[in-house]
Scaffold this active site. Structure first.
Site, PDB file in Angstrom:
ATOM      1  N   GLY A  51       0.860  -1.349   0.307  1.00 31.60           N
ATOM      2  CA  GLY A  51      -0.135   0.237  -0.463  1.00 31.60           C
ATOM      3  C   GLY A  51       1.043   1.407   0.006  1.00 31.60           C
ATOM      4  CG  ASP A 107      -2.203   2.418   2.499  1.00 26.17           C
ATOM      5  OD1 ASP A 107      -2.064   1.682   3.568  1.00 26.17           O
ATOM      6  OD2 ASP A 107      -3.224   1.348   1.365  1.00 26.17           O
ATOM      7  CG  ASP A 110      -8.832   0.674   8.700  1.00 29.97           C
ATOM      8  OD1 ASP A 110      -9.860   1.850   8.550  1.00 29.97           O
ATOM      9  OD2 ASP A 110      -9.099  -0.503   8.220  1.00 29.97           O
ATOM     10  CE  LYS A 138     -10.705   4.076   5.641  1.00 27.06           C
ATOM     11  NZ  LYS A 138     -11.671   3.032   4.995  1.00 27.06           N
ATOM     12  CG  PHE A 159     -13.031   0.536   0.847  1.00 34.83           C
ATOM     13  CD1 PHE A 159     -12.746  -0.559   1.821  1.00 34.83           C
ATOM     14  CD2 PHE A 159     -12.611   0.375   0.273  1.00 34.83           C
ATOM     15  CE1 PHE A 159     -11.575  -1.489   1.727  1.00 34.83           C
ATOM     16  CE2 PHE A 159     -11.055  -0.881  -0.442  1.00 34.83           C
ATOM     17  CZ  PHE A 159     -10.601  -1.491   1.060  1.00 34.83           C
ATOM     18  CB  VAL A 160     -10.780   5.509  -0.035  1.00 32.94           C
ATOM     19  CG1 VAL A 160     -11.570   6.349   0.542  1.00 32.94           C
ATOM     20  CG2 VAL A 160      -9.311   5.794   1.087  1.00 32.94           C
ATOM     21  CG  ASP A 166      -5.887  -3.047  -2.607  1.00 34.05           C
ATOM     22  OD1 ASP A 166      -5.550  -2.959  -0.970  1.00 34.05           O
ATOM     23  OD2 ASP A 166      -5.781  -4.709  -2.488  1.00 34.05           O
ATOM     24  NE  ARG A 172      -2.003  -3.203  -4.595  1.00 32.33           N
ATOM     25  CZ  ARG A 172      -2.543  -3.045  -3.078  1.00 32.33           C
ATOM     26  NH1 ARG A 172      -2.435  -1.908  -2.430  1.00 32.33           N
ATOM     27  NH2 ARG A 172      -2.272  -4.024  -2.524  1.00 32.33           N
TER      28      ARG A 172
HETATM   29  P1  IMP Z   1      -5.277  -1.301   9.760  1.00 28.40           P
HETATM   30  O1  IMP Z   1      -4.873  -2.125   9.926  1.00 28.40           O
HETATM   31  O2  IMP Z   1      -7.184  -1.198  10.273  1.00 28.40           O
HETATM   32  O3  IMP Z   1      -5.094  -0.158  10.754  1.00 28.40           O
HETATM   33  O4  IMP Z   1      -5.580  -1.843   8.327  1.00 28.40           O
HETATM   34  C1  IMP Z   1      -4.123  -1.112   7.433  1.00 28.40           C
HETATM   35  C2  IMP Z   1      -4.617  -1.723   6.140  1.00 28.40           C
HETATM   36  O5  IMP Z   1      -6.058  -2.330   5.795  1.00 28.40           O
HETATM   37  C3  IMP Z   1      -3.927  -0.534   5.340  1.00 28.40           C
HETATM   38  O6  IMP Z   1      -2.670  -0.618   4.842  1.00 28.40           O
HETATM   39  C4  IMP Z   1      -4.751  -0.818   3.851  1.00 28.40           C
HETATM   40  O7  IMP Z   1      -3.974  -2.012   3.552  1.00 28.40           O
HETATM   41  C5  IMP Z   1      -6.049  -1.757   4.300  1.00 28.40           C
HETATM   42  N1  IMP Z   1      -7.265  -0.454   4.565  1.00 28.40           N
HETATM   43  C6  IMP Z   1      -7.982   0.426   5.166  1.00 28.40           C
HETATM   44  N2  IMP Z   1      -8.656   0.312   5.112  1.00 28.40           N
HETATM   45  C7  IMP Z   1      -8.706   0.857   3.833  1.00 28.40           C
HETATM   46  C8  IMP Z   1      -9.434   0.925   2.689  1.00 28.40           C
HETATM   47  O8  IMP Z   1     -10.598   2.444   2.958  1.00 28.40           O
HETATM   48  N3  IMP Z   1      -9.127   1.276   1.535  1.00 28.40           N
HETATM   49  C9  IMP Z   1      -8.235   0.344   0.764  1.00 28.40           C
HETATM   50  N4  IMP Z   1      -7.602  -0.367   2.209  1.00 28.40           N
HETATM   51  C10 IMP Z   1      -8.046   0.421   3.319  1.00 28.40           C
HETATM   52 MG    MG Z   2      -1.452  -1.754   3.589  1.00 21.63          MG
END
Ligand code: IMP
Ligand code: MG
Length: 189
Positions: A51, A107, A110, A138, A159-160, A166, A172
């Site tokens: 990402g 990237d 979340d 987010k 969701f972006v 991706d 991407r």
């Molecule tokens: P986390 O571990 O939940 O913070 O997620 C991080 C990973 O989830 C990011 O590096 C992304 O690969 C994926 N991700 C989270 N939200 C999105 C989104 O809205 N679009 C695409 N990928 C996302």
């Molecule tokens: Mg990622």
């Protein structure tokens, strides 16, 4: 006038959230901040691939301090938009980061699961400091407490895709950030 051909590749997209120009401007100001904060020091930039590849490529070329680059691989999304629980972090670091200042780049922030797991790994390897830079944050989705020092844009709970992010490994390559049509992520976020 040639007929406007619909682009089938963009059929999952609803609208553009952050334009290419806005991303460019924001990265310019973020990199100025980073250059100020790390002036006179050496920095090890660690990108969470896949990402972060687009962001790290743009960011790196704006940095004016001594920089080394390495990557880790992490994934928590198996398919589509559904999170698949705890992230899997593959420790593939080639550089020794003992005593080094590390800038972790991803990237999007979340749930926070990925970046907190990677940060724990980097601190266990005795990095002197670990700060984080993400293009998108987010906040509404956070599950574990985690704040990034450098954030491009705070975005709503949608969701972006694009600029490295991706949907099923697609999009991407978009130079901007687009929002997926709600029907593709309804009930998943
Ligand atoms: P986390 O571990 O939940 O913070 O997620 C991080 C990973 O989830 C990011 O590096 C992304 O690969 C994926 N991700 C989270 N939200 C999105 C989104 O809205 N679009 C695409 N990928 C996302
Ligand atoms: Mg990622």
């Amino acid at each position: 006038m040639p007929k406007k051909t619909p682009i089938p590749e963009l059929k999952h997209l609803d609208h553009i959230l952050v334009s290419e120009a806005a991303i460019k401007r924001r990265i310019a100001s973020l990199s100025e901040e980073i250059n100020r904060d790390y002036a006179g020091t050496h920095l090890t930039v660690i990108a969470v691939v896949n990402g972060a590849v687009v962001l790290v490529a743009d960011l790196l070329r704006k940095l004016r301090v001594q920089v080394r680059l390495d990557c880790v691989r992490a994934s928590s999304y198996h398919t589509g938009t559904q999170a698949a629980g705890k992230p899997v972090v593959i420790d593939s670091l080639k550089l020794d980061i003992t005593g080094q200042h590390v800038l972790l780049v991803d990237d999007i922030l979340d749930t926070g699961n990925t970046l907190s797991a990677v940060k724990t790994l980097l601190l266990a390897k005795q990095a002197a400091t670990v700060k984080t830079c993400v293009l998108l944050d987010k906040k509404a989705r956070r599950v574990v407490p985690f704040e990034a020092e450098y954030v491009g844009f705070e975005i709503p709970n949608e969701f972006v895709v694009g600029y490295g992010l991706d949907f099923n490994e697609r999009y991407r390559n978009l130079p901007c950030i687009g929002v997926l049509k709600p029907k593709y992520y309804a009930g998943l976020l």
